[in-house]
Design an enzyme around this catalytic site. Structure first.
Site, mmCIF file in Angstrom:
data_model
loop_
_atom_site.group_PDB
_atom_site.id
_atom_site.type_symbol
_atom_site.label_atom_id
_atom_site.label_comp_id
_atom_site.label_asym_id
_atom_site.label_seq_id
_atom_site.Cartn_x
_atom_site.Cartn_y
_atom_site.Cartn_z
ATOM 1 N N GLU A 179 -42.425 -6.988 7.147
ATOM 2 C CA GLU A 179 -42.793 -7.291 8.534
ATOM 3 C C GLU A 179 -41.605 -7.555 9.444
ATOM 4 O O GLU A 179 -41.573 -8.551 10.182
ATOM 5 C CB GLU A 179 -43.762 -8.481 8.547
ATOM 6 N N ASN A 221 -42.353 -3.010 3.636
ATOM 7 C CA ASN A 221 -43.784 -3.358 3.713
ATOM 8 C C ASN A 221 -44.128 -3.899 5.098
ATOM 9 O O ASN A 221 -43.373 -4.697 5.654
ATOM 10 C CB ASN A 221 -44.075 -4.429 2.638
ATOM 11 N N HIS A 255 -54.569 -4.462 6.104
ATOM 12 C CA HIS A 255 -55.512 -5.512 6.517
ATOM 13 C C HIS A 255 -56.361 -4.922 7.624
ATOM 14 O O HIS A 255 -56.057 -5.099 8.803
ATOM 15 C CB HIS A 255 -54.759 -6.766 6.967
ATOM 16 N N GLU A 284 -51.968 -4.348 0.507
ATOM 17 C CA GLU A 284 -52.694 -5.613 0.754
ATOM 18 C C GLU A 284 -54.073 -5.330 1.357
ATOM 19 O O GLU A 284 -54.492 -5.959 2.328
ATOM 20 C CB GLU A 284 -51.874 -6.506 1.702
ATOM 21 N N ASP A 286 -57.764 -5.158 2.501
ATOM 22 C CA ASP A 286 -59.029 -5.865 2.661
ATOM 23 C C ASP A 286 -59.645 -5.352 3.955
ATOM 24 O O ASP A 286 -58.951 -4.866 4.849
ATOM 25 C CB ASP A 286 -58.876 -7.394 2.633
HETATM 26 O O1 G3I Z 1 -48.676 -24.389 -1.653
HETATM 27 C C1 G3I Z 1 -49.099 -25.203 -0.572
HETATM 28 C C2 G3I Z 1 -49.826 -26.412 -1.151
HETATM 29 O O2 G3I Z 1 -48.874 -27.203 -1.853
HETATM 30 C C3 G3I Z 1 -50.407 -27.209 0.005
HETATM 31 O O3 G3I Z 1 -51.191 -28.276 -0.548
HETATM 32 C C4 G3I Z 1 -51.356 -26.283 0.799
HETATM 33 C C5 G3I Z 1 -51.894 -27.064 1.988
HETATM 34 O O4 G3I Z 1 -52.015 -26.292 3.073
HETATM 35 O O5 G3I Z 1 -50.600 -25.147 1.316
HETATM 36 C C6 G3I Z 1 -50.101 -24.372 0.253
HETATM 37 O O6 G3I Z 1 -49.383 -23.336 0.794
HETATM 38 C C7 G3I Z 1 -50.231 -22.290 1.334
HETATM 39 C C8 G3I Z 1 -49.889 -20.991 0.590
HETATM 40 O O7 G3I Z 1 -50.615 -19.888 1.186
HETATM 41 C C9 G3I Z 1 -50.294 -21.080 -0.862
HETATM 42 O O8 G3I Z 1 -51.665 -21.226 -0.975
HETATM 43 C C10 G3I Z 1 -49.847 -22.130 2.802
HETATM 44 O O9 G3I Z 1 -50.308 -23.292 3.507
HETATM 45 C C11 G3I Z 1 -50.562 -20.897 3.375
HETATM 46 O O10 G3I Z 1 -50.090 -20.631 4.696
HETATM 47 C C12 G3I Z 1 -50.205 -19.674 2.513
HETATM 48 O O11 G3I Z 1 -50.954 -18.611 3.037
HETATM 49 C C13 G3I Z 1 -50.486 -17.338 2.559
HETATM 50 C C14 G3I Z 1 -49.893 -16.557 3.737
HETATM 51 O O12 G3I Z 1 -49.527 -15.229 3.263
HETATM 52 C C15 G3I Z 1 -48.669 -17.233 4.304
HETATM 53 O O13 G3I Z 1 -48.253 -16.522 5.389
HETATM 54 C C16 G3I Z 1 -51.714 -16.592 2.023
HETATM 55 O O14 G3I Z 1 -52.217 -17.260 0.854
HETATM 56 C C17 G3I Z 1 -51.348 -15.145 1.667
HETATM 57 O O15 G3I Z 1 -52.532 -14.422 1.353
HETATM 58 C C18 G3I Z 1 -50.657 -14.495 2.864
HETATM 59 O O16 G3I Z 1 -50.251 -13.195 2.483
HETATM 60 C C19 G3I Z 1 -49.609 -12.403 3.497
HETATM 61 C C20 G3I Z 1 -48.625 -11.475 2.808
HETATM 62 O O17 G3I Z 1 -47.723 -12.216 2.041
HETATM 63 C C21 G3I Z 1 -47.914 -10.617 3.812
HETATM 64 N N1 G3I Z 1 -48.850 -9.913 4.670
HETATM 65 C C22 G3I Z 1 -49.906 -10.705 5.287
HETATM 66 C C23 G3I Z 1 -50.618 -11.539 4.246
HETATM 67 C C24 G3I Z 1 -51.717 -12.356 4.908
HETATM 68 O O18 G3I Z 1 -51.164 -13.295 5.802
#
Ligand code: G3I
Length: 372
Positions: A179, A221, A255, A284, A286
């Site tokens: 990105e 990507n 997405h 990715e 969905d």
């Molecule tokens: O690990 C912490 C945890 O310790 C804490 O308790 C919890 C509370 O909020 O947060 C956890 O971290 C989260 C992390 O996912 C793991 O679950 C973050 O808040 C959350 O923002 C993060 O979201 C991920 C996101 O990327 C971050 O930008 C999504 O799961 C994941 O599906 C998403 O994936 C991205 C790709 O990498 C790139 N393309 C877009 C895609 C969707 O946004």
């Protein structure tokens, strides 16, 4: 002798008993199973999965992105083993997970996913080495000051070299940069990477990756990579990387929604990237049941299911049409019980973007894309 009254009562009783017998004997007509239920019954009698309908030699790898916790969930493990031959870590291979503190690397969760994949002969896609999200702030700091370009690039090279060396021979493909292209009028996203290093961070990332593991396939990507304007900016970046033989493929995140993108956008973008002689992967996938952030939450009705099924069929027809160039299709999640789209773009708005429902049962869309 029975009195008249008693005769009438007896007759009445006999009549009621007769009615009772008739109604009992008339079995409720068997409930006509829906077509979907019949397919699900067949599905439960078989062990065939997505990876059997889309074999890698004729089509492409079928992948799924997971958190490491899923490898301890029997129901999810069984579904993953049935359908997928490629795995991506949803978050556990990102910078903030692998090197939260400078020089301290933590591979525990990532290695758990790698061990599961290896134990089940699945390919592993690495996601992602350089991104503007989920990267610790220390990368861009030098004490109280903003770190210099040289320091940031050195940290980038160290991270990529260290991580790729750890996963060498295990991870077959990496999203090296994720990105970096702007959605607006600029070419590059104004991230801390770009603001400190210019476009050099992209070239340096790919140079370090190529050197660290020459056998790994290197991908750029991005999302909305099928958009006419954005795909041209991505194309131009790929041309630069190809000039140094630094890139092997484009990762189109996918997405998408029940109404976007249109077929011509996909075909035009695919043809643009194919002309560079690189691989295409949907990294990715969905398919959101919502087309905007302003839509109110809705149930997964038959009408919504049909809309989504038609969309999935369109998208997989495009992937089949480009089967010579598309080498992998990865879903961003296993089933509708766990999807980032439940909190994006609207926090707490339930979405149903995947092929398996919240109970891990195949949805109509699943049966549509395996019927070809
Ligand atoms: O690990 C912490 C945890 O310790 C804490 O308790 C919890 C509370 O909020 O947060 C956890 O971290 C989260 C992390 O996912 C793991 O679950 C973050 O808040 C959350 O923002 C993060 O979201 C991920 C996101 O990327 C971050 O930008 C999504 O799961 C994941 O599906 C998403 O994936 C991205 C790709 O990498 C790139 N393309 C877009 C895609 C969707 O946004």
């Amino acid at each position: 002798m029975l009195t008249e009254n008693k005769k009438v009562i007896l007759l009445l009783l006999l009549f009621v008993a007769l009615i009772g017998v008739i109604s009992c004997s008339k079995e409720d007509p068997p409930v006509e199973k829906s077509e979907l239920q019949k397919r699900i019954d067949e599905y439960n009698q078989s062990d065939k999965g997505l990876k059997d309908y889309y074999t890698p030699d004729e089509y492409f790898y079928m992948g799924v992105a997971i958190p490491s916790s899923f490898v301890d969930n029997t129901a999810k493990v069984n579904l993953m083993k049935r359908h997928f031959n490629s795995i991506t870590a949803e978050n556990d291979m990102k910078w903030s997970s692998l090197q939260p503190v400078e020089g301290t690397f933590n591979y525990v969760n990532a290695d758990k996913i790698v061990s599961f994949a290896e134990a089940n002969e699945m390919k592993i896609r690495g996601h992602c080495l350089c991104w503007h999200n989920q990267v610790p702030s220390w990368v861009f700091r030098d004490g109280d000051a903003t770190a210099s370009k040289e320091l940031v690039l050195q940290r980038l090279r160290t991270h990529i070299t260290t991580v790729m060396t750890h996963f060498k021979g295990k991870v077959y493909a990496w999203d090296v940069v994720n990105e970096a292209i702007d959605d607006g009028s600029s070419v590059y996203r104004s991230s801390q990477w770009y603001n400190i290093c210019g476009e050099d961070f992209i070239l340096e990332a790919f140079r370090a990756a190529r050197e660290a593991d020459p056998d790994a396939k290197l991908f750029y990507n991005d999302y909305t990579a099928i958009d006419a304007t954005k795909s041209t900016k991505i194309y131009n970046l790929l041309v630069k990387l190809k000039a140094e033989d630094l890139v092997d493929g484009i990762g189109l995140q996918g997405h998408w929604t029940v109404s976007y993108p249109a077929d011509n956008l996909i075909t035009n973008a695919f043809n643009k990237y194919v002309s560079l002689g690189i691989e295409l992967q949907i990294t990715e996938l969905d398919v959101s049941v919502y087309t905007s952030g302003s839509e109110a939450e809705k149930d997964y009705t038959t009408a919504v299911a049909q809309q989504q099924t038609a969309a999935y069929e369109r998208y997989f027809l495009a992937f089949r049409n480009f089967k010579e160039n598309v080498t992998g299709v990865t879903f961003w999640g296993v089933a509708d019980d766990h999807t980032w789209l439940d909190n994006f773009p609207v926090a707490g708005r339930k979405n149903y973007p995947l092929l398996f429902d919240e109970n891990l049962n195949p949805k109509q869309a699943y049966f549509e894309i395996i019927d070809f």
